[in-house]
Design a protein around this motif. Sequence first.
Motif, PDB file in Angstrom:
ATOM      1  N   GLU A   1      -9.664   1.197   4.601  1.00 55.92           N
ATOM      2  CA  GLU A   1     -10.234   1.441   3.270  1.00 55.92           C
ATOM      3  C   GLU A   1     -10.368   2.944   3.055  1.00 55.92           C
ATOM      4  OE1 GLU A   1     -13.853  -0.939   3.027  1.00 55.92           O
ATOM      5  OE2 GLU A   1     -12.768  -2.475   1.881  1.00 55.92           O
ATOM      6  N   GLN A   2     -10.766   3.640   4.087  1.00 51.20           N
ATOM      7  CA  GLN A   2     -10.855   5.104   3.988  1.00 51.20           C
ATOM      8  C   GLN A   2      -9.469   5.714   3.861  1.00 51.20           C
ATOM      9  OE1 GLN A   2     -13.154   6.825   7.172  1.00 51.20           O
ATOM     10  NE2 GLN A   2     -15.066   6.465   6.085  1.00 51.20           N
ATOM     11  N   TYR A   3      -8.566   5.222   4.683  1.00 47.80           N
ATOM     12  CA  TYR A   3      -7.216   5.786   4.727  1.00 47.80           C
ATOM     13  C   TYR A   3      -6.519   5.660   3.369  1.00 47.80           C
ATOM     14  CZ  TYR A   3      -2.547   6.787   6.570  1.00 47.80           C
ATOM     15  OH  TYR A   3      -1.320   7.341   6.808  1.00 47.80           O
ATOM     16  N   PHE A   4      -6.653   4.492   2.732  1.00 51.85           N
ATOM     17  CA  PHE A   4      -5.975   4.265   1.454  1.00 51.85           C
ATOM     18  C   PHE A   4      -6.896   4.508   0.255  1.00 51.85           C
ATOM     19  CE2 PHE A   4      -3.327   1.435   4.235  1.00 51.85           C
ATOM     20  CZ  PHE A   4      -2.120   2.087   4.053  1.00 51.85           C
ATOM     21  N   SER A   5      -8.129   4.944   0.531  1.00 52.93           N
ATOM     22  CA  SER A   5      -9.107   5.202  -0.535  1.00 52.93           C
ATOM     23  C   SER A   5      -9.249   4.030  -1.498  1.00 52.93           C
ATOM     24  CB  SER A   5      -8.728   6.448  -1.351  1.00 52.93           C
ATOM     25  OG  SER A   5      -8.571   7.536  -0.521  1.00 52.93           O
ATOM     26  N   LYS A   6      -9.515   2.862  -0.965  1.00 54.26           N
ATOM     27  CA  LYS A   6      -9.726   1.702  -1.824  1.00 54.26           C
ATOM     28  C   LYS A   6     -10.582   0.691  -1.090  1.00 54.26           C
ATOM     29  CE  LYS A   6      -6.263  -1.209  -2.437  1.00 54.26           C
ATOM     30  NZ  LYS A   6      -4.905  -1.715  -2.677  1.00 54.26           N
ATOM     31  N   GLN A   7     -11.081  -0.292  -1.848  1.00 50.14           N
ATOM     32  CA  GLN A   7     -11.870  -1.350  -1.242  1.00 50.14           C
ATOM     33  C   GLN A   7     -11.040  -2.632  -1.181  1.00 50.14           C
ATOM     34  OE1 GLN A   7     -15.631  -2.793  -2.993  1.00 50.14           O
ATOM     35  NE2 GLN A   7     -16.636  -1.255  -1.701  1.00 50.14           N
TER      36      GLN A   7
ATOM     37  N   GLU B   1       0.825  -1.214   0.000  1.00 53.51           N
ATOM     38  CA  GLU B   1       0.000   0.000   0.000  1.00 53.51           C
ATOM     39  C   GLU B   1       0.854   1.257   0.000  1.00 53.51           C
ATOM     40  OE1 GLU B   1      -3.093  -0.121  -0.547  1.00 53.51           O
ATOM     41  OE2 GLU B   1      -3.472  -2.243  -0.142  1.00 53.51           O
TER      42      GLU B   1
END
Length: 306
Positions: A282-288, A22
């Motif tokens: 998921e919020q922190y890395f902007s992904k699912q 990540e």
Amino acid sequence: MNSYPPKIVIEEQGLRDGLQTEKPFMPTDKKLEIIGVVADAGIKRIQVTSFVHPKLVPQMADAEEICKGLDWSRDVLYSGLVLNTKGLERAANAGLRHVAASISASDTHSRKNANASLPQARQRIAEMIKTGKENGLVIRGGLQCVFGCRFEGRIDPNVVFDMIKEQLDLGIDEVALADSTGMANPISIQEISGKVIELSEDKPVFLHLHDTEGKGLANALAAMQIGVAHFDTAFGGTGGCPFIKGASGNISTEDMVFMSEQMGIDTGIDIDKIAAISRSLEQYFSKQFSGKMHRVIDRQDIQVVR
Ligand code: ZN
């Protein structure tokens, strides 16, 4: 008739396998905060980092700082991944008492990933085990790409058995079989793990499963049917070897815990707390992430990393 283990041991790999690919770099204090929540959730084994070259895996560049910040008063086993003797010495100097040492079972993968032929890699892990024992470490040995390699396809199980036997003879305390590419299937899981359990006698055999081909939980289930009771998982189904194309996602901690508990197999893990980590990340890395249950049991009242 299948006989499932009454309880299983889960080693959380999200901090290492989950985060290593990540971007951007997550500050050390955030990682330590997550390690604390993982421990709060009842997980007794956490792979906290890996001692690899920071240029190769920048997210793991703070390995020493992570170890400095661990809460050693907790009843948790902290482990670090090491791929060579230098990494193992770093782990020992950083204060870890447990390491996971691992090489590939595939010659091509080993040459490309670790710059070592299979005989050289076997020599390398022999040195790691020797140095680890000299430093009084508990050593989880093991192999990557046990159930298949993207370059070579199927790996000869006899090579796997031979390499595991060699590591056991050198004195490893635990064994880990990694399906790094997600190419295992329930039959190959049972055939290979069953034989390795026999070879390992009373030493625990961990399975490290990736869900790349969607067979992750099916493989875990097949493994439990023959008595495997030790699994690596990662919150949210994060992770994937940066050097194996498409090798996305460990089996998700939440999915594995949920399925096991439904079957009456005890994990001792508070799934809500782990799911909160996954949603925060998921919020922190902007992904699912690829896991399921962290979205299904969406309890907004628990926040981890903002
Ligand atoms: Zn992995």
